[in-house]
Design a protein around this motif. Sequence first.
Motif, PDB file in Angstrom:
ATOM      1  N   VAL A   1       0.756  -1.355  -0.072  1.00 17.22           N
ATOM      2  CA  VAL A   1      -0.223  -0.175  -0.114  1.00 17.22           C
ATOM      3  C   VAL A   1       0.966   1.465  -0.059  1.00 17.22           C
ATOM      4  O   VAL A   1       0.624   2.169  -0.765  1.00 17.22           O
ATOM      5  CB  VAL A   1      -0.940  -0.064   1.181  1.00 17.22           C
ATOM      6  N   LEU A   2       1.776   1.302   1.014  1.00 18.30           N
ATOM      7  CA  LEU A   2       2.743   2.213   0.909  1.00 18.30           C
ATOM      8  C   LEU A   2       4.108   2.126  -0.034  1.00 18.30           C
ATOM      9  O   LEU A   2       4.832   1.001   0.154  1.00 18.30           O
ATOM     10  CB  LEU A   2       3.164   2.675   2.306  1.00 18.30           C
ATOM     11  N   SER A   3       4.525   2.927  -0.823  1.00 17.07           N
ATOM     12  CA  SER A   3       5.806   2.803  -1.671  1.00 17.07           C
ATOM     13  C   SER A   3       6.947   2.510  -0.939  1.00 17.07           C
ATOM     14  O   SER A   3       7.053   3.139   0.047  1.00 17.07           O
ATOM     15  CB  SER A   3       5.878   3.925  -2.460  1.00 17.07           C
ATOM     16  N   THR A   4       7.808   1.657  -1.506  1.00 15.57           N
ATOM     17  CA  THR A   4       9.350   1.561  -0.601  1.00 15.57           C
ATOM     18  C   THR A   4      10.080   2.242  -1.549  1.00 15.57           C
ATOM     19  O   THR A   4      11.328   1.858  -1.326  1.00 15.57           O
ATOM     20  CB  THR A   4       9.527  -0.042  -0.497  1.00 15.57           C
ATOM     21  N   GLU A   5       9.851   2.987  -2.389  1.00 14.45           N
ATOM     22  CA  GLU A   5      10.697   3.654  -3.348  1.00 14.45           C
ATOM     23  C   GLU A   5      11.624   4.579  -2.221  1.00 14.45           C
ATOM     24  O   GLU A   5      11.137   5.226  -1.316  1.00 14.45           O
ATOM     25  CB  GLU A   5      10.175   4.697  -4.317  1.00 14.45           C
ATOM     26  N   GLY A   6      12.884   4.767  -2.534  1.00 17.92           N
ATOM     27  CA  GLY A   6      13.672   5.522  -1.783  1.00 17.92           C
ATOM     28  C   GLY A   6      14.030   4.875  -0.382  1.00 17.92           C
ATOM     29  O   GLY A   6      14.490   5.768   0.428  1.00 17.92           O
ATOM     30  N   VAL A   7      13.977   3.897  -0.197  1.00 17.97           N
ATOM     31  CA  VAL A   7      14.143   2.855   1.075  1.00 17.97           C
ATOM     32  C   VAL A   7      14.846   1.824   0.740  1.00 17.97           C
ATOM     33  O   VAL A   7      14.563   0.958  -0.253  1.00 17.97           O
ATOM     34  CB  VAL A   7      12.695   2.395   1.627  1.00 17.97           C
ATOM     35  N   PHE A   8      15.987   1.731   1.614  1.00 21.70           N
ATOM     36  CA  PHE A   8      17.109   0.677   1.276  1.00 21.70           C
ATOM     37  C   PHE A   8      16.154  -0.552   1.694  1.00 21.70           C
ATOM     38  O   PHE A   8      15.647  -1.114   2.446  1.00 21.70           O
ATOM     39  CB  PHE A   8      18.325   0.754   2.119  1.00 21.70           C
ATOM     40  N   PRO A   9      16.367  -1.681   0.446  1.00 23.29           N
ATOM     41  CA  PRO A   9      15.348  -2.761   0.416  1.00 23.29           C
ATOM     42  C   PRO A   9      16.201  -3.749   1.657  1.00 23.29           C
ATOM     43  O   PRO A   9      17.381  -3.807   1.676  1.00 23.29           O
ATOM     44  CB  PRO A   9      15.411  -3.457  -0.798  1.00 23.29           C
ATOM     45  N   LEU A  10      15.427  -4.560   2.177  1.00 26.17           N
ATOM     46  CA  LEU A  10      15.808  -5.751   2.580  1.00 26.17           C
ATOM     47  C   LEU A  10      15.287  -6.948   2.063  1.00 26.17           C
ATOM     48  O   LEU A  10      16.078  -7.910   1.392  1.00 26.17           O
ATOM     49  CB  LEU A  10      15.321  -6.025   4.203  1.00 26.17           C
ATOM     50  N   ALA A  11      14.163  -7.219   1.676  1.00 23.43           N
ATOM     51  CA  ALA A  11      13.495  -8.167   0.749  1.00 23.43           C
ATOM     52  C   ALA A  11      12.028  -7.537   0.193  1.00 23.43           C
ATOM     53  O   ALA A  11      11.084  -7.499   0.973  1.00 23.43           O
ATOM     54  CB  ALA A  11      13.141  -9.259   1.704  1.00 23.43           C
ATOM     55  N   GLU A  12      12.243  -7.579  -0.998  1.00 29.69           N
ATOM     56  CA  GLU A  12      10.905  -6.900  -1.704  1.00 29.69           C
ATOM     57  C   GLU A  12       9.787  -7.286  -1.826  1.00 29.69           C
ATOM     58  O   GLU A  12       8.833  -6.696  -1.941  1.00 29.69           O
ATOM     59  CB  GLU A  12      11.606  -6.667  -3.093  1.00 29.69           C
ATOM     60  N   THR A  13       9.754  -8.889  -1.644  1.00 34.32           N
ATOM     61  CA  THR A  13       8.278  -9.268  -1.398  1.00 34.32           C
ATOM     62  C   THR A  13       7.749  -9.275  -0.065  1.00 34.32           C
ATOM     63  O   THR A  13       6.699  -9.868   0.238  1.00 34.32           O
ATOM     64  CB  THR A  13       8.284 -10.785  -1.920  1.00 34.32           C
ATOM     65  N   LEU A  14       8.526  -8.625   1.116  1.00 36.03           N
ATOM     66  CA  LEU A  14       7.917  -8.466   2.255  1.00 36.03           C
ATOM     67  C   LEU A  14       8.262  -7.093   2.855  1.00 36.03           C
ATOM     68  O   LEU A  14       7.333  -6.684   3.653  1.00 36.03           O
ATOM     69  CB  LEU A  14       8.775  -9.498   3.093  1.00 36.03           C
ATOM     70  N   ASP A  15       9.025  -6.422   2.197  1.00 32.16           N
ATOM     71  CA  ASP A  15       9.129  -5.102   3.117  1.00 32.16           C
ATOM     72  C   ASP A  15       8.078  -4.038   3.016  1.00 32.16           C
ATOM     73  O   ASP A  15       7.177  -3.867   1.894  1.00 32.16           O
ATOM     74  CB  ASP A  15      10.058  -4.445   2.187  1.00 32.16           C
ATOM     75  N   THR A  16       7.631  -3.516   4.080  1.00 33.80           N
ATOM     76  CA  THR A  16       6.527  -2.722   4.139  1.00 33.80           C
ATOM     77  C   THR A  16       7.000  -1.452   5.023  1.00 33.80           C
ATOM     78  O   THR A  16       7.689  -1.426   6.299  1.00 33.80           O
ATOM     79  CB  THR A  16       5.271  -3.247   5.138  1.00 33.80           C
ATOM     80  N   VAL A  17       6.522  -0.130   4.659  1.00 33.30           N
ATOM     81  CA  VAL A  17       6.818   0.976   5.456  1.00 33.30           C
ATOM     82  C   VAL A  17       5.816   0.958   6.419  1.00 33.30           C
ATOM     83  O   VAL A  17       4.528   0.798   6.356  1.00 33.30           O
ATOM     84  CB  VAL A  17       6.777   2.003   4.506  1.00 33.30           C
TER      85      VAL A  17
END
Lengths: 428, 428
Positions: A190-206
């Motif tokens: 729902v919230l963009s993870t753009e500009g956030v250092f990723p850990l795991a893209e199919t799970l990351d949530t702001v």
Amino acid sequence: MLSVRDLSLALRSGELSPVEHVRETLARLRDDPLNAVVAIAPDAERVAEERAAELARHEWRGPLHGVAVGVKDLFDVVGLPTRAGSAVTADTPAEGEGPVITRLREAGAVIVGKLATHEFAYGTTGDVSAAGPTRNPHDPTRITGGSSSGSAAAVAAGYVPLALGTDTGASVRTPAALCGVVGLKPEFGVLSTEGVFPLAETLDTVGVLAADTHSAAVAWDVLSRPDGTGGGIQPPGISGAHVGVLVDEYWHAHDFSLDASIRLLEKAGAEIFEIRTPFVAELAGVYADIVSAEAYATHRRWLADGAPYQPETAERLGAVADAPAWRYVAAQRTRRRLTAEFAAATADMDVLIAPTTRLRATPIGERRTPQGHPVRTDLLDLTCPFNLTGWPAISVPAPDEGLPAGVQIVGRRLEERGILRVAGVLER
Amino acid sequence: MLSVRDLSLALRSGELSPVEHVRETLARLRDDPLNAVVAIAPDAERVAEERAAELARHEWRGPLHGVAVGVKDLFDVVGLPTRAGSAVTADTPAEGEGPVITRLREAGAVIVGKLATHEFAYGTTGDVSAAGPTRNPHDPTRITGGSSSGSAAAVAAGYVPLALGTDTGASVRTPAALCGVVGLKPEFGVLSTEGVFPLAETLDTVGVLAADTHSAAVAWDVLSRPDGTGGGIQPPGISGAHVGVLVDEYWHAHDFSLDASIRLLEKAGAEIFEIRTPFVAELAGVYADIVSAEAYATHRRWLADGAPYQPETAERLGAVADAPAWRYVAAQRTRRRLTAEFAAATADMDVLIAPTTRLRATPIGERRTPQGHPVRTDLLDLTCPFNLTGWPAISVPAPDEGLPAGVQIVGRRLEERGILRVAGVLER
């Protein structure tokens, strides 16, 4: 702790100026006995002056106007490097910011600084970082939980009313639980993870950390509605809501019971159901295969170059270098299958309730509990199922004594506003 | 070849009864010199009688009422085993059917039998199967292309007017091109793959093979619109459509030029643009990492048990047993990044145009072209980019002489109905 509602009223009425509020905040961030703060935003006072000038012209952007916000050091903030708790990252300041930061700024928030994270967000304890462990405000010899360690500590210690975190398996809810604050992990995607250092893209949530559910709701309204309307006003009751209590042994905390919370929910008119999830251990079992493969793909080259990771991080990442692709693919398939099963088993529930963690805050550096369990997974196992399913979940301080514990409310039929309302019932 | 329009008119008017049509079809399927047919549906005549009885009562379900349809032997059809071109699969008949089959039946189609596939759809040549190679109707010593080998051959030979296939990297469009029929691969995710034996879940797409674009459009209308309205009527022209010709060396076919097709499109009023895609080789380069990991995850246990795969299939699958998870994750990231780049480079185009394959049909069993290229990848490289991007694409017979070749029309601003319309301009 600071409530957004109180601050917002004071700022709008002129009782407190944004400049004064931000200066006080910066003073708290500079005098930080908890090692929660990584960097101060150099433009914070200037931005506060702009927000103050707007208020003087009766231009009010909404309930975050002039409110100081801290962000986990995984978020790019212009002018500051994104260190991600590591000595591996470059000193180069970020040149852009993701939509979540932009939205906060547009709503009038003043980004005051960067807050500590477990190195690259790859851990639930919050005591592994190039800058050293973050300390729990309730007992500075103990961990904050992680990975949003600085965000939870800074809110709990009253440095800031609001902080951004990220949650891949636990990282907003677990430190919120251990520090006694509210932590909201929205629905995945729902919230963009753009500009956030990723850990795991199919799970990351702001996500958001705040002193209380009202403050979190104000932040959620800003982050989820580009037009800034809404203002965090929650409908009053939860009468008739179906609350599913996750009762399998898997969901039990070592020294904490949901009984008091269930009584509060019943008193507020909720209907309580016992829910069995015999598949949950298998579901949670695929978390490590997914998160480690995605994280290793990000860090592989730096690891090969001998970059200066903290030893525990390097060891955990290196251990999965040869993990086969089929195992990752199979893990994602199991995830989809058991998410459907979990959804079917809980289809009539508005929310689910469980402890946030199996443990309260443990001593810094401790890796095994007195029961012999890994601390890391005892702080992960009850939260990561809802990163795998993607459902929204919130941790709210449990209504009991001693070191803080968290009650986790998970949205099934209810979305973020709904779980905030249910969580509000548990606030003392 | 059989046109759905002609058949449909004859069936509706009573000139041809569904029973007669299905009996004739079954006779063609039984007398199959091309090795395109795997099994006859035992209930076909009974279903045809039901459809005939409906027509006698003036109950017409739409343009597929009473029309015989063949399906690739990856689709579960009740009462028949799903062999997937392999000796590995069980003889047990399927007990259910996926929504695509259900929708065809509801629209009045008569499922007449199962058609050959390259073993487990894991190949573009169509000559690897427990039942032996499928033969090209234009030259039975040559391949059909694959993996929907039987579907393309059966339509090209006039056994059936319509066949279902699947397309993971090439498998509808390539056999359509080599057999001289129309093959439509819809946008990824639009048609359900439930009840279809998977090859690679992030790429698999159900598609349609037919004699002409009108027949494909009728099928698409049925499959994409549950209410069955629409009826395949296409708006007339393509005047003003932006057609991007993919001009990099990568997109060149060995013995075939797009010039005649481009002239036809210009004559129909299209505006032609030259499009450069310097990233396409890198994009296509991740296809193998993705498809092999997902396929190996499915077949791993059977391979370990020494199940009787065709040697080429076992060798190709076994070669990726130890492929690391990070490479798969990195491939999916490259896929997302370059899809965005491809989309940006073609944002003003309605459709893109390229050859479907670099080759026409090669001799059965041949693995290298005279130029020394692998046949398999020369039949894959121009189609798989649009499984990676997910965009809809169609292969239509090229307006030239000799063994068939295909022109591929890819939808950018246009969706399936739009690319069917553009493809229709190229039909002789």
